[in-house]
Scaffold this motif. Structure first.
Motif, PDB file in Angstrom:
ATOM      1  N   TYR A 114       0.827  -1.219   0.000  1.00 28.16           N
ATOM      2  CA  TYR A 114       0.000   0.000   0.000  1.00 28.16           C
ATOM      3  C   TYR A 114       0.860   1.268   0.000  1.00 28.16           C
ATOM      4  CZ  TYR A 114      -3.733  -3.230   0.793  1.00 28.16           C
ATOM      5  OH  TYR A 114      -4.614  -4.268   0.621  1.00 28.16           O
ATOM      6  N   GLU A 120      -5.637   2.985  -1.947  1.00 32.92           N
ATOM      7  CA  GLU A 120      -5.762   3.522  -0.593  1.00 32.92           C
ATOM      8  C   GLU A 120      -5.944   2.392   0.414  1.00 32.92           C
ATOM      9  OE1 GLU A 120      -7.551   7.894  -0.523  1.00 32.92           O
ATOM     10  OE2 GLU A 120      -9.059   6.334  -0.881  1.00 32.92           O
ATOM     11  N   MET A 121      -5.313   2.530   1.572  1.00 34.64           N
ATOM     12  CA  MET A 121      -5.641   1.602   2.652  1.00 34.64           C
ATOM     13  C   MET A 121      -6.857   2.149   3.372  1.00 34.64           C
ATOM     14  SD  MET A 121      -3.736   0.230   6.045  1.00 34.64           S
ATOM     15  CE  MET A 121      -2.308  -0.480   5.310  1.00 34.64           C
ATOM     16  N   SER A 134      -9.280   6.951   5.187  1.00 37.35           N
ATOM     17  CA  SER A 134      -8.194   6.322   4.434  1.00 37.35           C
ATOM     18  C   SER A 134      -6.887   6.781   5.082  1.00 37.35           C
ATOM     19  CB  SER A 134      -8.234   6.706   2.955  1.00 37.35           C
ATOM     20  OG  SER A 134      -7.969   8.078   2.814  1.00 37.35           O
ATOM     21  N   LYS A 137      -0.398   9.052   2.961  1.00 37.08           N
ATOM     22  CA  LYS A 137       0.853   8.509   2.417  1.00 37.08           C
ATOM     23  C   LYS A 137       1.907   9.599   2.382  1.00 37.08           C
ATOM     24  CE  LYS A 137      -1.497   5.019  -0.317  1.00 37.08           C
ATOM     25  NZ  LYS A 137      -1.303   3.951  -1.300  1.00 37.08           N
ATOM     26  N   ALA A 207      -4.196  -4.513   6.698  1.00 39.00           N
ATOM     27  CA  ALA A 207      -3.593  -4.620   5.361  1.00 39.00           C
ATOM     28  C   ALA A 207      -3.771  -6.034   4.814  1.00 39.00           C
ATOM     29  CB  ALA A 207      -2.110  -4.253   5.424  1.00 39.00           C
ATOM     30  N   GLN A 210      -7.455  -6.455   3.840  1.00 40.57           N
ATOM     31  CA  GLN A 210      -7.813  -5.706   2.631  1.00 40.57           C
ATOM     32  C   GLN A 210      -7.248  -6.378   1.381  1.00 40.57           C
ATOM     33  OE1 GLN A 210      -7.347  -1.437   2.776  1.00 40.57           O
ATOM     34  NE2 GLN A 210      -7.455  -1.253   0.541  1.00 40.57           N
ATOM     35  N   THR A 211      -5.992  -6.832   1.467  1.00 38.50           N
ATOM     36  CA  THR A 211      -5.367  -7.484   0.313  1.00 38.50           C
ATOM     37  C   THR A 211      -6.142  -8.746  -0.070  1.00 38.50           C
ATOM     38  OG1 THR A 211      -3.219  -6.638   0.988  1.00 38.50           O
ATOM     39  CG2 THR A 211      -3.222  -8.489  -0.557  1.00 38.50           C
TER      40      THR A 211
END
Ligand code: ZN
Length: 270
Positions: A114, A120-121, A134, A137, A207, A210-211
């Motif tokens: 990410y 976006e995470m 979100s 970064k 993470a 989400q992945t």
């Protein structure tokens, strides 16, 4: 005024908790031989504690914990052993945000994709509502000075200050407790050691979730006309889920301390 003995015993408790935090983050693979946690000195807000230059899983005694000035990340004791080069991440966050009491900086592999994509995470589950809508970064290459070493590390006060700024909205209020760092990792802030450790662990967990969800969703697209994409936490759920993790943080913390005390790898003599 607090008696000297109760002050020193509260510092001892803090150092023992701090070492447990190092071990928990290693045990959960949020830290490997790299990355670090720090905590602001509760007795004087212009210094903070951080380990000497040692893998977090090997921190074992109060002598492994160094004290630094918030203002310039210089050691309070000039004869201190070497510390981490990236301590400017911590010092500049403490300098800019008086409410922050603990910082974790991690290179967790689950989060790294990410940091190098435009994806976006987003908060996926109730345990990670603290991420906000979100996650911000930060790209250090936008801020290198001409002579800076370009190894992506936050090596000096100037880069540290720019990085600390990335936690803020344009109106200077805090945007959120996590910032992703391109090709490097992430940093999370908290109001206590327990909270920053909790948030670091659940940032890495979010993470992974989400992945996996994106992969399942991608494999279903085109085959399933009713697929409406991913259903992240709704904005209206972010405050209450964050509050829930705040009041419940000691439940996982006690389990995690027991885990690192019984695995045999870690020592904590503080
Ligand atoms: Zn780093």
């Amino acid at each position: 005024m607090m008696a000297e003995s109760s002050i020193s015993s509260s510092t001892d408790v803090l150092k023992r908790t701090f070492i447990s935090g190092c071990h928990i983050l290693h045990h959960h693979r949020v830290l490997d031989a790299y990355g670090h946690i720090s905590v602001r000195n509760p007795r004087r807000h212009d210094t903070f504690f951080m380990p000497r230059n040692l893998a977090p899983g090997l921190i074992s005694s109060a002598e492994d914990i160094l004290e630094y000035f918030v203002d310039d990340a210089a050691p309070v004791d000039p004869l201190s052993p070497n510390g981490y080069v990236e301590r400017f991440i911590h010092s500049e966050i403490y300098r800019r945000y008086p409410e922050v009491q603990s910082v974790v900086h991690s290179h967790a592999p689950s989060v790294l994709p990410y940091t190098i994509t435009d994806v976006e995470m987003r908060p996926c589950v109730h345990m990670s509502g603290f991420l906000g809508q979100s996650v911000q970064k930060f790209d250090v290459s936008q801020f290198y000075a001409k002579d800076d070493t370009r190894d992506l590390l936050i090596r000096n006060k100037s880069l540290g200050a720019r990085f600390a700024e990335s936690f803020s909205r344009p109106d200077q209020t805090l945007h959120g407790p996590v910032v992703l760092m391109r090709g490097h990792g992430f940093t999370v802030i908290g109001g206590s050691i327990e909270e920053s450790v909790f948030r670091a662990i659940y940032t890495a967990e979010n993470a992974r979730i989400q992945t996996t969800a994106m992969a399942i969703d991608a494999s279903d697209r085109g085959r399933e006309p009713d697929n409406k994409g991913l259903h992240y936490l709704q904005d209206s759920e972010l405050v209450d889920t964050t509050e829930m993790t705040r009041w419940s943080v000691m439940r996982p913390w006690k389990l995690w301390v027991r885990e690192v005390e019984t695995t045999g790898l870690y020592e904590n003599s503080a």
